[in-house]
Design a protein around this motif. Structure first.
Motif, PDB file in Angstrom:
ATOM      1  N   PRO A 182     -46.567 -14.222  42.501  1.00 50.07           N
ATOM      2  CA  PRO A 182     -45.855 -13.202  41.712  1.00 50.07           C
ATOM      3  C   PRO A 182     -46.706 -11.958  41.432  1.00 50.07           C
ATOM      4  O   PRO A 182     -46.192 -10.969  40.917  1.00 50.07           O
ATOM      5  N   GLU A 183     -47.988 -12.021  41.785  1.00 46.15           N
ATOM      6  CA  GLU A 183     -48.888 -10.876  41.579  1.00 46.15           C
ATOM      7  C   GLU A 183     -48.890  -9.900  42.755  1.00 46.15           C
ATOM      8  O   GLU A 183     -49.432  -8.795  42.641  1.00 46.15           O
ATOM      9  N   ASN A 184     -48.364 -10.336  43.906  1.00 46.30           N
ATOM     10  CA  ASN A 184     -48.408  -9.439  45.072  1.00 46.30           C
ATOM     11  C   ASN A 184     -47.111  -9.420  45.873  1.00 46.30           C
ATOM     12  O   ASN A 184     -47.032  -8.754  46.912  1.00 46.30           O
ATOM     13  N   THR A 185     -46.095 -10.138  45.396  1.00 46.65           N
ATOM     14  CA  THR A 185     -44.855 -10.261  46.152  1.00 46.65           C
ATOM     15  C   THR A 185     -43.650  -9.999  45.243  1.00 46.65           C
ATOM     16  O   THR A 185     -43.622 -10.486  44.108  1.00 46.65           O
ATOM     17  N   MET A 186     -42.699  -9.229  45.745  1.00 53.89           N
ATOM     18  CA  MET A 186     -41.399  -9.062  45.091  1.00 53.89           C
ATOM     19  C   MET A 186     -40.339  -9.322  46.153  1.00 53.89           C
ATOM     20  O   MET A 186     -40.636  -9.458  47.338  1.00 53.89           O
ATOM     21  N   PHE A 187     -39.082  -9.352  45.716  1.00 53.13           N
ATOM     22  CA  PHE A 187     -37.972  -9.530  46.650  1.00 53.13           C
ATOM     23  C   PHE A 187     -36.909  -8.465  46.402  1.00 53.13           C
ATOM     24  O   PHE A 187     -36.664  -8.077  45.260  1.00 53.13           O
ATOM     25  N   VAL A 188     -36.264  -8.039  47.479  1.00 52.80           N
ATOM     26  CA  VAL A 188     -35.118  -7.130  47.367  1.00 52.80           C
ATOM     27  C   VAL A 188     -33.860  -7.971  47.165  1.00 52.80           C
ATOM     28  O   VAL A 188     -33.556  -8.850  47.981  1.00 52.80           O
ATOM     29  N   VAL A 189     -33.162  -7.715  46.073  1.00 54.03           N
ATOM     30  CA  VAL A 189     -31.885  -8.382  45.802  1.00 54.03           C
ATOM     31  C   VAL A 189     -30.899  -7.303  45.357  1.00 54.03           C
ATOM     32  O   VAL A 189     -31.127  -6.617  44.360  1.00 54.03           O
ATOM     33  N   GLY A 190     -29.827  -7.130  46.097  1.00 57.30           N
ATOM     34  CA  GLY A 190     -28.892  -6.040  45.838  1.00 57.30           C
ATOM     35  C   GLY A 190     -28.046  -6.267  44.597  1.00 57.30           C
ATOM     36  O   GLY A 190     -27.584  -7.375  44.338  1.00 57.30           O
ATOM     37  N   ALA A 191     -27.824  -5.180  43.849  1.00 57.96           N
ATOM     38  CA  ALA A 191     -27.018  -5.247  42.631  1.00 57.96           C
ATOM     39  C   ALA A 191     -25.565  -5.572  42.930  1.00 57.96           C
ATOM     40  O   ALA A 191     -24.837  -6.052  42.065  1.00 57.96           O
ATOM     41  N   THR A 192     -25.143  -5.316  44.153  1.00 58.85           N
ATOM     42  CA  THR A 192     -23.751  -5.578  44.525  1.00 58.85           C
ATOM     43  C   THR A 192     -23.511  -7.069  44.761  1.00 58.85           C
ATOM     44  O   THR A 192     -22.392  -7.478  44.998  1.00 58.85           O
ATOM     45  N   ARG A 193     -24.583  -7.856  44.702  1.00 56.89           N
ATOM     46  CA  ARG A 193     -24.455  -9.285  44.944  1.00 56.89           C
ATOM     47  C   ARG A 193     -24.688 -10.053  43.653  1.00 56.89           C
ATOM     48  O   ARG A 193     -25.476 -10.996  43.607  1.00 56.89           O
ATOM     49  N   GLY A 194     -23.980  -9.615  42.577  1.00 61.50           N
ATOM     50  CA  GLY A 194     -24.156 -10.176  41.236  1.00 61.50           C
ATOM     51  C   GLY A 194     -24.216 -11.699  41.236  1.00 61.50           C
ATOM     52  O   GLY A 194     -25.101 -12.309  40.635  1.00 61.50           O
ATOM     53  N   GLU A 195     -23.270 -12.313  41.959  1.00 64.09           N
ATOM     54  CA  GLU A 195     -23.199 -13.780  41.983  1.00 64.09           C
ATOM     55  C   GLU A 195     -24.468 -14.398  42.577  1.00 64.09           C
ATOM     56  O   GLU A 195     -24.744 -15.578  42.356  1.00 64.09           O
ATOM     57  N   GLY A 196     -25.216 -13.596  43.310  1.00 62.51           N
ATOM     58  CA  GLY A 196     -26.402 -14.125  43.958  1.00 62.51           C
ATOM     59  C   GLY A 196     -27.617 -14.246  43.035  1.00 62.51           C
ATOM     60  O   GLY A 196     -28.541 -14.993  43.327  1.00 62.51           O
ATOM     61  N   PHE A 197     -27.615 -13.506  41.915  1.00 63.15           N
ATOM     62  CA  PHE A 197     -28.822 -13.485  41.074  1.00 63.15           C
ATOM     63  C   PHE A 197     -29.149 -14.849  40.469  1.00 63.15           C
ATOM     64  O   PHE A 197     -30.322 -15.219  40.352  1.00 63.15           O
ATOM     65  N   LEU A 198     -28.114 -15.591  40.075  1.00 66.39           N
ATOM     66  CA  LEU A 198     -28.354 -16.927  39.501  1.00 66.39           C
ATOM     67  C   LEU A 198     -29.091 -17.794  40.506  1.00 66.39           C
ATOM     68  O   LEU A 198     -30.073 -18.464  40.180  1.00 66.39           O
ATOM     69  N   SER A 199     -28.596 -17.750  41.743  1.00 63.31           N
ATOM     70  CA  SER A 199     -29.226 -18.534  42.797  1.00 63.31           C
ATOM     71  C   SER A 199     -30.646 -18.035  43.084  1.00 63.31           C
ATOM     72  O   SER A 199     -31.582 -18.828  43.212  1.00 63.31           O
ATOM     73  N   VAL A 200     -30.807 -16.711  43.134  1.00 61.70           N
ATOM     74  CA  VAL A 200     -32.149 -16.148  43.384  1.00 61.70           C
ATOM     75  C   VAL A 200     -33.118 -16.615  42.301  1.00 61.70           C
ATOM     76  O   VAL A 200     -34.244 -17.053  42.598  1.00 61.70           O
ATOM     77  N   ARG A 201     -32.690 -16.564  41.054  1.00 62.48           N
ATOM     78  CA  ARG A 201     -33.602 -16.917  39.965  1.00 62.48           C
ATOM     79  C   ARG A 201     -33.946 -18.408  39.945  1.00 62.48           C
ATOM     80  O   ARG A 201     -34.997 -18.786  39.426  1.00 62.48           O
TER      81      ARG A 201
END
Lengths: 280, 280
Positions: A182-201
């Motif tokens: 988490p100190e050197n990596t992030m991920f692109v997650v689109g705001a248009t994919r609201g339903e996806g955030f729960l799964s991403v988290r």
């Protein structure tokens, strides 16, 4: 910029706004077109008008590269005026075999070689570990890997699902988080994919997410925060067109500031609600 | 360059060789380093020494981009000296949302805007149809989409398999072939994935494949031809290090020619065996 410094900036500015610099000669105010470098003039004015309201700037490299040598000069000058207390993100979606990714890392991270020293770079994961790890190997830099993007075509491959019900974007999250931290990596997650955030988290609770698609592309800031915010914020929400093209007149920088301020105020509410900053 | 013109060049030159221009200042002959633009001097000499033996040149864009503005100048000058009877391929692995891919298409295909007018561009498919179609929309240009690459990391995601046993690279082939045609679309299939060619050809029997990985990466030309050649050849086999770095002395161009000639002779045997050209 370290993760701790980024979180500090979010708290100081009460904002997790990233401003996209997709600077298009057909959309910037006409009075700038006589300048020697209209793209740079525009970016400089936008940055000066908004730098206290956002924590990151994200030039979209295609908008510079399309002008060849001249565009790379505009990009270099733009990078030089991004304040050091803002994360500078080269949105380039690069990725290739190991020895080639090493070169792309130099292109965007190594000022001595290329003239550019961005803090972060967006990366396409299709080619796997040896296409991503060379970026992670550079100290004090961020790799922001595509997971679930905001565009219509994101469903074509990112939702491809294995026999266990795991979708490709989830598999990418799991693989890539094992290569970085988490100190050197992030991920692109689109705001248009609201339903996806729960799964991403579920897969990456602690990682920062770079979130395009709020505004012109239709995503909702409140929905993104509801499903995507973690206890250290963990979000950089990008807005481009709604801010930088708020006006095509001489007031473009002021109007950009007004639009950035609206988003900053909304973000402050979300940060207070999550008790990341104290309510005032 | 049209598909018909490319096939004609393959028959005339008795070769389906693509020469990679991954030009590295640390590997080129020391006597060139005093030139104003050593990368261009090297490339020009390599091209002049080999242009009758190959049908394509493929600058790897990272090797230019890493030098920023200066590197883009070297790239532009290199593109200008690639002969018109050779396919010029920008190996850039680009791909982004629609309006951004449109910009990348300008960067590599539209000489009037960027100074570069390559015939073909390599494309990363992760973001789906609106990231690929803007390239296909440009007339008389080729999109070469990553399918099954030659690097170790290719197995991380490209072999991700759905419940019906379809692997991601197969799904990419099926989706992308519906967006393009054999006249404007090719696929990258690595020579190190010999076992994959049979599967690739089931999905895209008629498409040209750009095949990296012969030589330094360990792929076999004979195996590639056995499983990957179709009745119009359908292959562009790339070699880079084995040719361009055959010598780091003053004889580098001559030695590059010798190595290219060896490969051309092997390719001629394969073309004769497949009765694409008459045996002499």
């Amino acid at each position: 910029m370290t993760r701790a410094a980024l979180i500090q900036q979010i708290k100081i500015k009460k904002s997790f706004l990233c401003i996209g610099l997709d600077t298009d000669l057909a959309k910037i105010p006409a009075h700038l077109l006589d300048d020697e470098d209209p793209i740079f003039s525009f970016n400089k004015a936008i940055i000066e008008a908004t730098e206290d309201l956002c924590v990151a700037y994200k030039p979209n490299i295609a908008f510079y590269e399309c002008y060849g040598v001249k565009g790379w000069k505009s990009l270099q000058k733009t990078w030089e005026v991004i304040p050091k207390n803002c994360l500078s993100i080269a949105d380039a979606k690069r990725g290739d075999i190991g020895n080639t990714s090493t070169r792309y890392a130099k292109a965007f991270f190594d000022e001595d070689v290329s003239g550019l020293g961005f803090d972060a770079l967006t990366i396409a994961p299709y080619m796997g570990h040896d296409s991503v790890i060379p970026f992670l190997d550079i100290p004090n830099k961020w790799s922001i890997v595509l997971a679930l993007t905001s565009n219509p075509g994101s469903r074509d491959f990112q939702n491809f699902t294995n026999a266990s019900g795991v979708e490709l974007f989830e598999y990418v999250l799991d693989k890539v988080k094992a290569w970085g931290t988490p100190e050197n990596t992030m991920f692109v997650v689109g705001a248009t994919r609201g339903e996806g955030f729960l799964s991403v988290r579920k897969h990456v609770p602690d990682y920062f997410l770079l979130v395009p698609g709020v505004g012109a592309q239709g995503g909702s800031l409140q929905e993104v925060c509801k499903y995507g915010m973690n206890k250290e914020c963990g979000l950089l929400v990008n807005s481009t067109r709604g801010i930088i093209y708020a006006s095509d007149g001489k007031d473009f920088a002021e109007r950009a500031r007004e639009e950035a301020l609206k988003l900053q105020k909304e973000m402050q509410v979300e940060l207070e609600r999550a008790e990341i900053i104290l309510a005032q």
